[in-house]
Design a protein around this motif. Structure first.
Motif, short mmCIF file in Angstrom:
data_model
loop_
_atom_site.label_atom_id
_atom_site.label_comp_id
_atom_site.label_asym_id
_atom_site.label_seq_id
_atom_site.Cartn_x
_atom_site.Cartn_y
_atom_site.Cartn_z
N LYS A 87 -7.99 4.13 -0.37
CA LYS A 87 -8.72 5.36 0.08
C LYS A 87 -7.67 6.54 0.26
O LYS A 87 -6.48 6.24 0.26
N ARG A 88 -8.21 7.77 0.09
CA ARG A 88 -7.34 8.82 0.27
C ARG A 88 -6.33 9.00 -0.81
O ARG A 88 -5.25 9.39 -0.39
N LEU A 89 -6.72 8.67 -1.85
CA LEU A 89 -5.86 8.95 -3.04
C LEU A 89 -4.44 8.27 -2.99
O LEU A 89 -3.26 8.56 -3.79
N LYS A 90 -4.66 7.04 -2.62
CA LYS A 90 -3.42 6.10 -2.65
C LYS A 90 -3.33 5.24 -3.77
O LYS A 90 -2.32 4.50 -3.65
N SER A 91 -4.14 5.29 -4.75
CA SER A 91 -3.67 4.65 -5.71
C SER A 91 -2.70 4.91 -6.79
O SER A 91 -2.11 4.23 -7.47
N GLY A 92 -2.29 6.05 -6.63
CA GLY A 92 -1.24 6.70 -7.53
C GLY A 92 -1.99 7.04 -8.74
O GLY A 92 -0.86 7.38 -9.89
N SER A 93 -3.09 7.39 -9.06
CA SER A 93 -3.50 7.94 -10.36
C SER A 93 -3.18 9.38 -10.58
O SER A 93 -2.81 9.94 -9.71
N ASP A 94 -3.30 9.66 -11.93
CA ASP A 94 -2.85 10.86 -12.15
C ASP A 94 -3.97 11.86 -12.20
O ASP A 94 -3.88 13.05 -11.83
N ILE A 95 -5.41 11.23 -12.40
CA ILE A 95 -6.36 12.20 -12.20
C ILE A 95 -7.48 11.36 -11.47
O ILE A 95 -7.71 10.07 -11.63
N THR A 96 -8.29 12.10 -10.57
CA THR A 96 -9.33 11.27 -9.98
C THR A 96 -10.60 12.34 -10.19
O THR A 96 -10.83 13.34 -10.14
N GLN B 196 0.86 -1.23 -0.01
CA GLN B 196 0.13 -0.10 0.12
C GLN B 196 0.86 1.24 0.13
O GLN B 196 1.86 1.12 0.79
N ALA B 197 0.27 2.25 -0.67
CA ALA B 197 1.03 3.54 -0.80
C ALA B 197 0.63 4.49 0.35
O ALA B 197 -0.27 4.16 1.18
N ASN B 198 1.23 5.73 0.39
CA ASN B 198 0.84 6.60 1.36
C ASN B 198 -0.31 7.46 0.87
O ASN B 198 -0.38 7.81 -0.22
N PRO B 199 -1.20 7.91 1.66
CA PRO B 199 -2.10 8.92 1.28
C PRO B 199 -1.65 10.27 0.73
O PRO B 199 -0.61 10.48 0.87
N CYS C 26 -13.93 -4.03 -0.20
CA CYS C 26 -14.37 -2.61 -0.23
C CYS C 26 -14.54 -2.16 1.35
O CYS C 26 -14.50 -0.91 1.58
N TYR C 27 -14.71 -3.03 2.12
CA TYR C 27 -15.35 -2.69 3.52
C TYR C 27 -13.69 -2.29 4.24
O TYR C 27 -13.85 -1.77 5.70
N HIS C 28 -12.55 -2.36 3.50
CA HIS C 28 -11.35 -2.47 4.21
C HIS C 28 -10.51 -1.95 3.04
O HIS C 28 -9.37 -2.25 2.90
N CYS C 29 -10.92 -0.95 2.38
CA CYS C 29 -10.35 -0.42 1.05
C CYS C 29 -8.91 -0.02 1.31
O CYS C 29 -8.60 0.91 2.28
N PRO C 30 -7.94 -0.69 0.44
CA PRO C 30 -6.68 -0.31 0.85
C PRO C 30 -6.03 1.21 -0.07
O PRO C 30 -4.96 1.34 0.13
N LEU D 184 -12.54 9.26 1.45
CA LEU D 184 -11.70 8.97 2.52
C LEU D 184 -11.90 7.80 3.32
O LEU D 184 -10.94 7.05 3.99
N HIS D 185 -13.35 7.27 3.29
CA HIS D 185 -13.80 6.32 4.20
C HIS D 185 -14.40 5.11 3.36
O HIS D 185 -15.03 5.18 2.62
N SER D 186 -13.96 3.87 4.01
CA SER D 186 -14.72 2.77 3.45
C SER D 186 -16.08 2.58 3.87
O SER D 186 -16.31 2.93 5.19
N PRO D 187 -17.08 1.88 3.45
CA PRO D 187 -18.28 1.59 3.77
C PRO D 187 -17.98 0.73 5.09
O PRO D 187 -17.24 -0.17 5.14
N LYS D 188 -19.25 0.75 6.06
CA LYS D 188 -19.22 -0.40 7.27
C LYS D 188 -19.91 -1.46 6.95
O LYS D 188 -20.93 -1.43 5.75
#
Length: 398
Positions: free
Chosen positions: A281-290, A59-62, A275-279, A347-351
Motif C-alpha cells: 500500500k501507499r505506492l510501495k510497489s515501485g511502479s512507474d504509473i498507478t 518491502q519498500a518505503n511509501p 490482502c488484509y495485511h498488504c505489503p 492507503l489501507h488494507s481491508p479488515k
C-alpha cells in the motif's frame, strides 16, 4: 528458503518460483483456492534467491506520486468498454506502436484469470476491464526478463504486489520497462470464482433461460464484465453474456448490490490472506504509473462527472511521465490527497470480516451462492432504509 508459516506473508506473485535456479519450488493450491509456494527440500541448495525476490520480506518505503490527474480516453467507445476512463488502453497502444510488448490479465478458455502478453493493438482488448480474481502469473516474469534483455520495450501491468514481485525478480532497473499497477481492493479466490460461475450458470439453466453455457457449441459464455457501465459507472453491474446459435446474445445483468459474487467481494469475504495485511500500500510497489477509479470526482470536480468513467492517473517516475506525455488524453490536474480520500484502498488494507472463517468452512457443504448470500445478508432494518431511500430518490425528494 521460502517457508510459508503464516499465509498472510505470501501474496502469490510467483517471483520465488520463477527465480529458483534449481526449479525446486512449485505453486500448490490450498483449501481456500489460493496458490502458495512449496519447496522440494531435497533439491534446494539454500542459495537464498527465493527470499531475496520476495516482496513481503523485502518491502519498500511509501512513496508519493510526481503528478496526479483526472484522466479519460477521448475515444468514447474504448472508454465505455473500460472499467473507468480507458487510460490503460492509450498507454498500452503507445508501447505497441513502438514495437513493444504488453503484459496484462485476461480470461482463458475456462474463464480463469491468467497473465499473458500481446504485441498487437487488437490483443489489448483482452486486458481491458477489471477482473476481480487473483490472476496466475505463470512464467510471465521470465518472459519479461527475456524480452528486456533482447532490447524490446515492455509494459507490465498488474496488481501492486505483482509489480513489486516483478521488480524484485529482475533485481535491476531496465530503461525499456514500464510498470503499471492499479489501486487494488484485494484479490478473491480463483476457486470461489469458479464455484460461483458453475453454480450461477446451473441456476440459470434451471430457470430455463440459458442452456448449457459451458462446453456446448450452441450456447456458451462469450463475455464477462465485472464492471458493466450499462447501469452507470458508479452503479456498475456484473454481466454474463451468452451466445446462442439461433438467437441474439443473451445478457444476465445484475447491479453490484444484487450480484452474489460482487456482494462477497465488496464485503471482503474471500480475499487472499495477504490482502488484509498488504505489503505494498501507499505506492510501495515501485511502479512507474498507478491508475484507478477517480471516485469522489462529483465532489472535487463536478463538471467532469458524467458517470461514464474517469481515471485517477498517478505518475511515480520520470519514465512513467515520458509515456504519459506521449498519449492524447483529456486530463485535469488533481491532488494525491483527493484520490486517497475517496479511494481508501490506495492507503489501507481491508479488515478481515468476522464471517470469513465461517464462509470457507460452510462453502463445501452449502455452495458459494447460498453461503455468500447468508453471510452478507443485510439486517432487515437496513434493507427497509435502503428501499425508502431509493423510493425518495426516484420521486425527487432526496
Amino acid at each position: 528458503m521460502i517457508e510459508i508459516k503464516d499465509k498472510k506473508n505470501c501474496c502469490g506473485c510467483w517471483g520465488c518460483v520463477t527465480r529458483c535456479p534449481k526449479q525446486c519450488i512449485s505453486m500448490r493450491e490450498d483449501e481456500e483456492g489460493f496458490l502458495y509456494p512449496v519447496v522440494d527440500t531435497a533439491q534446494c541448495v539454500n542459495c537464498g534467491l527465493c527470499e531475496k525476490v520476495c516482496p513481503v520480506i523485502n518491502q519498500a518505503n511509501p512513496q508519493e506520486p510526481l503528478s496526479v490527474t483526472a484522466a479519460r480516453n477521448i475515444d468514447e467507445i474504448i472508454r465505455r468498454q473500460s472499467s473507468s476512463g480507458g487510460i490503460f488502453t492509450l498507454l498500452a497502444e503507445e508501447v505497441i506502436k513502438e514495437g513493444g510488448v504488453v503484459f496484462g490479465a485476461r480470461f482463458n478458455d475456462h474463464w480463469e484469470v491468467v497473465h499473458d502478453s500481446t504485441d498487437t493493438i487488437e490483443g489489448i482488448a483482452a486486458f481491458r476491464g477489471s477482473k476481480y480474481v487473483q490472476s496466475s502469473t505463470g512464467d510471465c516474469f521470465i518472459k519479461t526478463e527475456q524480452l528486456l534483455k533482447q532490447g524490446r520495450r515492455v509494459l507490465y501491468s498488474g496488481t501492486p504486489c505483482q509489480i513489486a514481485g516483478l521488480k524484485r525478480f529482475l533485481q535491476r532497473d531496465y530503461n525499456n520497462l514500464i510498470t503499471i499497477d492499479v489501486i487494488c481492493h484485494g484479490v478473491p479466490s480463483p476457486r470461489v470464482w469458479q464455484k460461483y460461475l458453475n453454480e450461477e450458470t446451473a441456476h440459470l439453466v434451471s430457470r430455463r433461460k440459458y442452456f448449457r453455457p459451458f462446453g456446448n457449441d450452441e450456447t456458451r459464455i462469450v463475455g464477462i464484465a465485472f464492471r458493466d457501465k450499462a447501469t452507470g459507472w458508479k452503479q456498475y453491474s456484473f454481466t454474463l453474456t451468452f451466445s446462442k446459435a439461433d438467437r441474439e446474445n443473451l445478457c444476465y445483468r445484475k447491479t453490484r448490490e444484487e450480484n452474489t459474487y460482487m456482494q462477497g467481494f465488496l464485503s471482503d469475504l474471500y480475499l487472499r490472506p495477504s490482502c488484509y495485511h498488504c505489503p505494498v500500500k501507499r505506492l510501495k510497489s515501485g511502479s512507474d504509473i498507478t491508475i484507478g477509479d477517480f471516485w469522489g470526482i462529483e465532489h472535487i470536480m463536478p463538471h467532469l462527472d458524467d458517470d461514464r468513467g474517469l481515471c485517477c492517473l498517478m505518475v511515480n517516475t520520470e519514465r512513467g511521465q515520458n509515456l504519459v506525455n506521449s498519449i492524447d488524453a483529456a486530463t485535469h490536474e488533481a491532488s494525491y490527497k483527493d484520490v486517497a480520500r475517496y479511494n481508501p484502498a490506495l492507503l489501507h488494507s481491508p479488515k478481515i470480516p468476522a464471517n470469513r472463517v465461517k464462509f470457507f468452512a460452510e462453502l463445501p457443504k452449502h455452495g458459494m451462492l447460498r453461503t455468500t448470500q447468508r453471510l452478507t445478508r443485510k439486517p432487515f432494518v437496513q434493507l427497509c432504509r435502503n428501499a425508502i431511500h431509493k423510493t425518495l430518490k426516484k420521486i425527487g425528494l432526496r
